[in-house]
Design a protein around this motif. Sequence first.
Motif, mmCIF file in Angstrom:
data_model
loop_
_atom_site.group_PDB
_atom_site.id
_atom_site.type_symbol
_atom_site.label_atom_id
_atom_site.label_comp_id
_atom_site.label_asym_id
_atom_site.label_seq_id
_atom_site.Cartn_x
_atom_site.Cartn_y
_atom_site.Cartn_z
ATOM 1 N N GLN A 112 76.246 -22.910 -20.796
ATOM 2 C CA GLN A 112 77.567 -22.641 -20.874
ATOM 3 C C GLN A 112 78.411 -23.932 -20.500
ATOM 4 O O GLN A 112 79.415 -24.070 -20.738
ATOM 5 C CB GLN A 112 77.964 -21.506 -19.915
ATOM 6 N N LEU A 113 77.535 -25.100 -19.930
ATOM 7 C CA LEU A 113 78.357 -25.970 -19.634
ATOM 8 C C LEU A 113 79.321 -26.800 -20.372
ATOM 9 O O LEU A 113 80.268 -27.013 -20.115
ATOM 10 C CB LEU A 113 77.146 -27.135 -19.158
ATOM 11 N N ALA A 114 78.903 -26.875 -21.885
ATOM 12 C CA ALA A 114 79.686 -27.673 -22.930
ATOM 13 C C ALA A 114 81.069 -27.007 -22.896
ATOM 14 O O ALA A 114 81.903 -27.566 -23.411
ATOM 15 C CB ALA A 114 78.940 -27.715 -24.156
ATOM 16 N N LEU A 115 80.976 -25.564 -22.820
ATOM 17 C CA LEU A 115 82.255 -24.679 -22.896
ATOM 18 C C LEU A 115 83.400 -25.327 -21.942
ATOM 19 O O LEU A 115 84.469 -25.440 -22.160
ATOM 20 C CB LEU A 115 81.978 -23.383 -22.806
ATOM 21 N N PHE A 116 82.794 -25.585 -20.745
ATOM 22 C CA PHE A 116 83.573 -26.053 -19.656
ATOM 23 C C PHE A 116 84.022 -27.546 -19.739
ATOM 24 O O PHE A 116 85.163 -27.593 -19.440
ATOM 25 C CB PHE A 116 83.238 -25.876 -18.220
ATOM 26 N N VAL A 117 83.256 -28.259 -20.260
ATOM 27 C CA VAL A 117 83.630 -29.557 -20.499
ATOM 28 C C VAL A 117 84.834 -29.684 -21.674
ATOM 29 O O VAL A 117 85.573 -30.368 -21.521
ATOM 30 C CB VAL A 117 82.130 -30.430 -21.096
ATOM 31 N N GLN A 118 84.426 -28.980 -22.874
ATOM 32 C CA GLN A 118 85.390 -28.789 -23.786
ATOM 33 C C GLN A 118 86.794 -28.543 -23.437
ATOM 34 O O GLN A 118 87.758 -28.679 -24.075
ATOM 35 C CB GLN A 118 84.920 -27.990 -25.108
ATOM 36 N N ASN A 119 86.855 -27.613 -22.521
ATOM 37 C CA ASN A 119 88.108 -26.948 -21.875
ATOM 38 C C ASN A 119 88.842 -27.749 -20.826
ATOM 39 O O ASN A 119 89.741 -27.587 -20.425
ATOM 40 C CB ASN A 119 87.891 -25.633 -21.326
ATOM 41 N N GLY A 120 88.087 -28.919 -20.675
ATOM 42 C CA GLY A 120 88.564 -30.073 -19.699
ATOM 43 C C GLY A 120 88.830 -29.481 -18.187
ATOM 44 O O GLY A 120 89.792 -29.968 -17.529
ATOM 45 N N VAL A 121 87.977 -28.559 -17.763
ATOM 46 C CA VAL A 121 88.212 -28.029 -16.331
ATOM 47 C C VAL A 121 87.203 -28.792 -15.273
ATOM 48 O O VAL A 121 87.192 -28.256 -14.226
ATOM 49 C CB VAL A 121 87.983 -26.653 -16.420
ATOM 50 N N LEU A 122 86.344 -29.551 -15.612
ATOM 51 C CA LEU A 122 85.460 -30.319 -14.815
ATOM 52 C C LEU A 122 85.822 -31.583 -14.508
ATOM 53 O O LEU A 122 86.330 -32.166 -15.358
ATOM 54 C CB LEU A 122 83.793 -30.140 -15.530
ATOM 55 N N GLN A 123 85.176 -32.015 -13.516
ATOM 56 C CA GLN A 123 85.715 -33.511 -12.971
ATOM 57 C C GLN A 123 84.486 -34.304 -13.151
ATOM 58 O O GLN A 123 83.099 -33.951 -13.107
ATOM 59 C CB GLN A 123 85.751 -33.520 -11.447
ATOM 60 N N PRO A 124 84.687 -35.515 -13.895
ATOM 61 C CA PRO A 124 83.294 -36.469 -14.114
ATOM 62 C C PRO A 124 82.898 -36.970 -12.774
ATOM 63 O O PRO A 124 83.529 -37.208 -11.819
ATOM 64 C CB PRO A 124 84.131 -37.733 -15.018
ATOM 65 N N VAL A 125 81.597 -37.189 -12.789
ATOM 66 C CA VAL A 125 80.921 -37.658 -11.471
ATOM 67 C C VAL A 125 79.828 -38.667 -11.825
ATOM 68 O O VAL A 125 79.107 -38.891 -11.017
ATOM 69 C CB VAL A 125 79.882 -36.240 -10.900
ATOM 70 N N THR A 126 80.263 -39.322 -12.978
ATOM 71 C CA THR A 126 79.305 -40.487 -13.256
ATOM 72 C C THR A 126 79.173 -41.547 -12.130
ATOM 73 O O THR A 126 78.014 -42.055 -12.025
ATOM 74 C CB THR A 126 79.802 -41.078 -14.428
ATOM 75 N N SER A 127 80.264 -41.920 -11.733
ATOM 76 C CA SER A 127 80.109 -42.980 -10.879
ATOM 77 C C SER A 127 79.268 -42.535 -9.388
ATOM 78 O O SER A 127 79.190 -43.675 -8.720
ATOM 79 C CB SER A 127 81.551 -43.293 -10.222
ATOM 80 N N PHE A 128 78.850 -41.571 -9.130
ATOM 81 C CA PHE A 128 78.006 -41.065 -8.277
ATOM 82 C C PHE A 128 76.618 -41.020 -8.281
ATOM 83 O O PHE A 128 75.796 -40.813 -7.304
ATOM 84 C CB PHE A 128 78.237 -39.517 -7.551
ATOM 85 N N PHE A 129 76.048 -41.430 -9.549
ATOM 86 C CA PHE A 129 74.813 -41.474 -10.032
ATOM 87 C C PHE A 129 74.355 -42.982 -10.413
ATOM 88 O O PHE A 129 75.074 -43.544 -11.169
ATOM 89 C CB PHE A 129 74.319 -40.543 -10.884
ATOM 90 N N GLU A 130 73.075 -43.535 -10.083
ATOM 91 C CA GLU A 130 72.913 -44.858 -10.785
ATOM 92 C C GLU A 130 72.520 -44.530 -12.009
ATOM 93 O O GLU A 130 71.911 -43.486 -12.389
ATOM 94 C CB GLU A 130 71.612 -45.172 -9.866
ATOM 95 N N GLN A 131 72.492 -45.733 -12.824
ATOM 96 C CA GLN A 131 72.002 -45.531 -14.258
ATOM 97 C C GLN A 131 70.752 -45.324 -14.592
ATOM 98 O O GLN A 131 70.409 -44.404 -15.327
ATOM 99 C CB GLN A 131 72.709 -47.015 -15.118
ATOM 100 N N GLU A 132 69.915 -45.747 -13.501
ATOM 101 C CA GLU A 132 68.336 -45.479 -13.509
ATOM 102 C C GLU A 132 68.196 -43.972 -13.492
ATOM 103 O O GLU A 132 67.391 -43.586 -14.071
ATOM 104 C CB GLU A 132 67.907 -46.093 -12.221
#
Length: 432
Positions: A112-132
């Motif tokens: 179901q995750l993609a549906l929430f991403v497509q609706n723009g209701v989630l916050q990005p958390v990329t910066s909290f995780f190492e690329q590794e």
Amino acid sequence: MKRSFVATLLACTVLGGTGALAQELVTADRVGDPGAPNVLTFRTNPGQSPNNPSPEQNAAFKPIWQEFAEAHPDWQVQFEFFSTDIGGEHARLLEQARAGRAPDCVSVDSFQLALFVQNGVLQPVTSFFEQEEIDDLFPFIREGITGEDGEIYAWWWGTDLRIFYRDTTVMPDAPATWDELQAAASAAAEAGKEGVLFNGGRWEGTAFDWLAHFWSQGGELVDDTGKPIFGEGDNREYMLNALTFYDELVESGAAPSRVANIATYDDFNAAAIAGTAASFIGGHWQRSQIREGMSPEQFANWEVSEIPGPTPDQRATGTGGWTVAAFSDDPAKIEMCVALMREVFMGPANEVVGDLPTRQALFDSLPRFQDEYFTQLRDYLVNGKARPGVPIYPEISNQLQIMMGEVLAQTKEPDAALTDAWNAVNEAYSRM
């Protein structure tokens, strides 16, 4: 003397009260000091919370939650729980998110995750995780949590997969192809066993498990826009191939006709334990369940392998699991939601509930997954395929279930059943 005794008594009472309060940092619906100034609302399944219904898992989870509470003394996490109607719960959650009334942090079903991403209701958390850490995720996991903008919108912490189980006293060699499975299951049936069991009744498991045969050929249910495409071009051919395969298993007697009514994995466990089934397609978690119901001698005869494909090189397996995502736009709450992802779910929760790690390195470091069995699963996950998180998927699944029931019950030919399913899905899509 009297004042000294009273003072001593009060001191003991205070110390005893402090100990009691420490124990109350973890309750069925709260983690943290109830007087903490900051509150994070977290909606999840009971099994992923201090309200876990399994006594064993609950006991194992408690010190994890206790440590989390002690590490964040200024915060309390207040839990809200999903009902068993996960589809309905996610539909309600999406409406709440659109209206700005969603909880701060939520466990979101992976498909179901993609549906929430497509609706723009989630916050990005990329910066909290190492690329590794991101690169270490299995490919289908990394793809599933990444938006079109390249941002990570959730952490998919636990997954599962479907595999092939067989009794080696009846089926010594693992079938690698559909033809090999049909031959081996037919031989087992002639010997008085149920050759191969699989879900065929009216529920999500039927569609999801069977889709491995469609995906192994390179099939796609929808295009990049979420439009259904499974009934046209090569995809239609792949659908018919996979549907005809199941049809022939029943027609030949390799699979018993009762598969048309199987709508629970428990049926496979019961048949395996009773010694009536030679093989079945099920979930990886069932291994521990059948082990509990068998003698060590009987269990030693059961082995697992990848689901057979059209050819030895064409393999796929359905994968599910859960993510944690931040809905709040408050930076402090986003950071606390990520703290849950990292400190509770990425590793510790895998150990407690047994959901497979999504980072390959965790298979090496987590004690629970050092068994040779999990080494096999790690290799199989490379061929993992997740359900598309698009609005039309529930109706696709519904129609595939109907299609499967008609074919397995021998009331409709595969081509006609597929045409009807395709038309029904397109009619539903036109109303969206």
